[in-house]
Design a protein around this motif. Structure first.
Motif, PDB file in Angstrom:
ATOM      1  N   LEU A  39      48.695  61.203  54.587  1.00  0.00           N
ATOM      2  CA  LEU A  39      48.417  60.043  53.736  1.00  0.00           C
ATOM      3  C   LEU A  39      47.528  60.456  52.567  1.00  0.00           C
ATOM      4  CD1 LEU A  39      47.544  57.345  56.443  1.00  0.00           C
ATOM      5  CD2 LEU A  39      49.647  57.486  55.091  1.00  0.00           C
ATOM      6  N   THR A  40      47.683  59.772  51.456  1.00  0.00           N
ATOM      7  CA  THR A  40      46.783  60.032  50.327  1.00  0.00           C
ATOM      8  C   THR A  40      45.387  59.542  50.713  1.00  0.00           C
ATOM      9  OG1 THR A  40      47.249  57.888  49.340  1.00  0.00           O
ATOM     10  CG2 THR A  40      48.627  59.755  48.617  1.00  0.00           C
ATOM     11  N   PRO A  41      44.338  60.115  50.121  1.00  0.00           N
ATOM     12  CA  PRO A  41      42.973  59.713  50.480  1.00  0.00           C
ATOM     13  C   PRO A  41      42.705  58.209  50.334  1.00  0.00           C
ATOM     14  CG  PRO A  41      42.905  61.723  49.194  1.00  0.00           C
ATOM     15  CD  PRO A  41      44.338  61.246  49.180  1.00  0.00           C
ATOM     16  N   GLU A  42      43.291  57.577  49.294  1.00  0.00           N
ATOM     17  CA  GLU A  42      43.034  56.142  49.107  1.00  0.00           C
ATOM     18  C   GLU A  42      43.691  55.288  50.186  1.00  0.00           C
ATOM     19  OE1 GLU A  42      46.369  57.323  46.345  1.00  0.00           O
ATOM     20  OE2 GLU A  42      44.300  57.966  46.477  1.00  0.00           O
ATOM     21  N   LEU A  43      44.676  55.825  50.894  1.00  0.00           N
ATOM     22  CA  LEU A  43      45.274  55.112  52.032  1.00  0.00           C
ATOM     23  C   LEU A  43      44.648  55.557  53.347  1.00  0.00           C
ATOM     24  CD1 LEU A  43      49.088  55.152  51.119  1.00  0.00           C
ATOM     25  CD2 LEU A  43      47.384  53.387  50.644  1.00  0.00           C
ATOM     26  N   ALA A  78      49.695  52.287  54.228  1.00  0.00           N
ATOM     27  CA  ALA A  78      49.420  53.406  55.139  1.00  0.00           C
ATOM     28  C   ALA A  78      50.289  53.281  56.386  1.00  0.00           C
ATOM     29  CB  ALA A  78      47.942  53.437  55.519  1.00  0.00           C
ATOM     30  N   ARG A  79      50.356  52.092  56.953  1.00  0.00           N
ATOM     31  CA  ARG A  79      51.177  51.892  58.153  1.00  0.00           C
ATOM     32  C   ARG A  79      52.652  52.134  57.861  1.00  0.00           C
ATOM     33  NH1 ARG A  79      47.766  46.854  58.973  1.00  0.00           N
ATOM     34  NH2 ARG A  79      46.123  47.566  60.388  1.00  0.00           N
ATOM     35  N   ARG A  80      53.108  51.672  56.704  1.00  0.00           N
ATOM     36  CA  ARG A  80      54.505  51.868  56.325  1.00  0.00           C
ATOM     37  C   ARG A  80      54.816  53.359  56.171  1.00  0.00           C
ATOM     38  NH1 ARG A  80      56.044  49.132  50.931  1.00  0.00           N
ATOM     39  NH2 ARG A  80      54.868  50.910  50.204  1.00  0.00           N
ATOM     40  N   GLN A  81      53.919  54.100  55.533  1.00  0.00           N
ATOM     41  CA  GLN A  81      54.131  55.534  55.362  1.00  0.00           C
ATOM     42  C   GLN A  81      54.052  56.272  56.693  1.00  0.00           C
ATOM     43  OE1 GLN A  81      51.780  57.366  52.277  1.00  0.00           O
ATOM     44  NE2 GLN A  81      52.375  55.844  50.761  1.00  0.00           N
ATOM     45  N   ARG A  83      54.778  55.019  59.647  1.00  0.00           N
ATOM     46  CA  ARG A  83      56.011  54.707  60.375  1.00  0.00           C
ATOM     47  C   ARG A  83      57.159  55.576  59.878  1.00  0.00           C
ATOM     48  NH1 ARG A  83      58.403  50.061  63.202  1.00  0.00           N
ATOM     49  NH2 ARG A  83      60.636  50.301  63.011  1.00  0.00           N
ATOM     50  N   ALA A  84      57.293  55.689  58.560  1.00  0.00           N
ATOM     51  CA  ALA A  84      58.368  56.505  57.994  1.00  0.00           C
ATOM     52  C   ALA A  84      58.211  57.964  58.400  1.00  0.00           C
ATOM     53  CB  ALA A  84      58.372  56.374  56.467  1.00  0.00           C
ATOM     54  N   ALA A  85      56.973  58.470  58.371  1.00  0.00           N
ATOM     55  CA  ALA A  85      56.734  59.870  58.750  1.00  0.00           C
ATOM     56  C   ALA A  85      57.047  60.096  60.220  1.00  0.00           C
ATOM     57  CB  ALA A  85      55.288  60.251  58.459  1.00  0.00           C
ATOM     58  N   LEU A  86      56.669  59.134  61.067  1.00  0.00           N
ATOM     59  CA  LEU A  86      56.941  59.273  62.499  1.00  0.00           C
ATOM     60  C   LEU A  86      58.425  59.162  62.796  1.00  0.00           C
ATOM     61  CD1 LEU A  86      53.953  57.257  63.975  1.00  0.00           C
ATOM     62  CD2 LEU A  86      54.237  59.741  63.923  1.00  0.00           C
ATOM     63  N   GLU A  87      59.108  58.233  62.129  1.00  0.00           N
ATOM     64  CA  GLU A  87      60.547  58.100  62.344  1.00  0.00           C
ATOM     65  C   GLU A  87      61.286  59.361  61.907  1.00  0.00           C
ATOM     66  OE1 GLU A  87      61.544  54.462  60.316  1.00  0.00           O
ATOM     67  OE2 GLU A  87      61.492  53.351  62.194  1.00  0.00           O
ATOM     68  N   GLU A  88      60.825  59.957  60.825  1.00  0.00           N
ATOM     69  CA  GLU A  88      61.451  61.183  60.340  1.00  0.00           C
ATOM     70  C   GLU A  88      61.226  62.315  61.339  1.00  0.00           C
ATOM     71  OE1 GLU A  88      60.494  64.253  56.766  1.00  0.00           O
ATOM     72  OE2 GLU A  88      60.646  62.128  56.218  1.00  0.00           O
ATOM     73  N   ARG A  89      60.038  62.362  61.906  1.00  0.00           N
ATOM     74  CA  ARG A  89      59.685  63.443  62.837  1.00  0.00           C
ATOM     75  C   ARG A  89      60.354  63.268  64.200  1.00  0.00           C
ATOM     76  NH1 ARG A  89      55.356  67.328  63.626  1.00  0.00           N
ATOM     77  NH2 ARG A  89      56.254  68.510  65.326  1.00  0.00           N
TER      78      ARG A  89
END
Length: 122
Positions: A39-43, A78-81, A83-89
Motif C-alpha cells: 500500500l502507498t504510505p497515505e493508505l 486500502a481495503r479495496r487494494q 482485497r485485489a492484492a489478496l485475490e491476485e495472490r
C-alpha cells in the motif's frame, strides 16, 4: 500461557493447534504483510492505525491533520487494494475459498433475521 514483551499478546503453549494450521497461519500472515507493505504510505498509515492499533477514525483524522471523510476514503481504498492484492495472490480468488455466495448466502441471512425477529431481538 506466555506473554510477549508489550503485554498485549498472549500465547497459549501446548494448545491443540496442528502443524498444518500453524503453517497455514504463517503463510497467510506473510501474504498479508506483503499486501499491506504494497500500500502507498497515505493508505497504509490510516489502515494500520485503524485496523492494528484500533484507533477511531476521528482520532486518526486529528493525529494526521486530515478530514474524517478523507480518512474513511483512505480506509476504503486500502481495503479495496488489499482485497485485489489478496485475490491476485490466492489462485481462484475468494470465490473458490468461500463458495457460499448467492442464493445460499441470502437464504442463510434470511433465516438468521427471521429467527431474530421471532425472538423479538430485532
Amino acid at each position: 500461557m506466555t506473554e510477549e514483551n508489550n503485554g498485549n499478546i498472549l500465547r497459549f503453549v501446548g494448545g491443540s493447534e496442528t502443524p498444518e494450521a500453524n503453517f497455514g497461519r504463517t503463510q497467510i500472515s506473510g501474504i498479508l504483510e506483503v499486501a499491506v507493505a504494497g500500500l502507498t504510505p497515505e493508505l497504509r498509515l490510516p489502515f494500520l492505525l485503524h485496523e492494528v492499533e484500533g484507533m477511531k477514525i476521528r482520532d486518526i483524522a486529528r493525529d494526521l491533520s486530515l478530514n474524517s471523510i478523507t480518512v474513511k476514503t483512505r480506509l476504503f481504498r486500502a481495503r479495496r487494494q488489499l482485497r485485489a492484492a489478496l485475490e491476485e495472490r490466492l489462485q481462484g480468488g475468494f470465490g473458490s475459498i468461500f463458495p457460499f455466495d448467492g442464493a445460499r448466502c441470502a437464504h442463510m441471512a434470511d433465516t438468521v433475521v427471521a429467527r431474530l425477529v421471532s425472538k423479538g431481538e430485532l
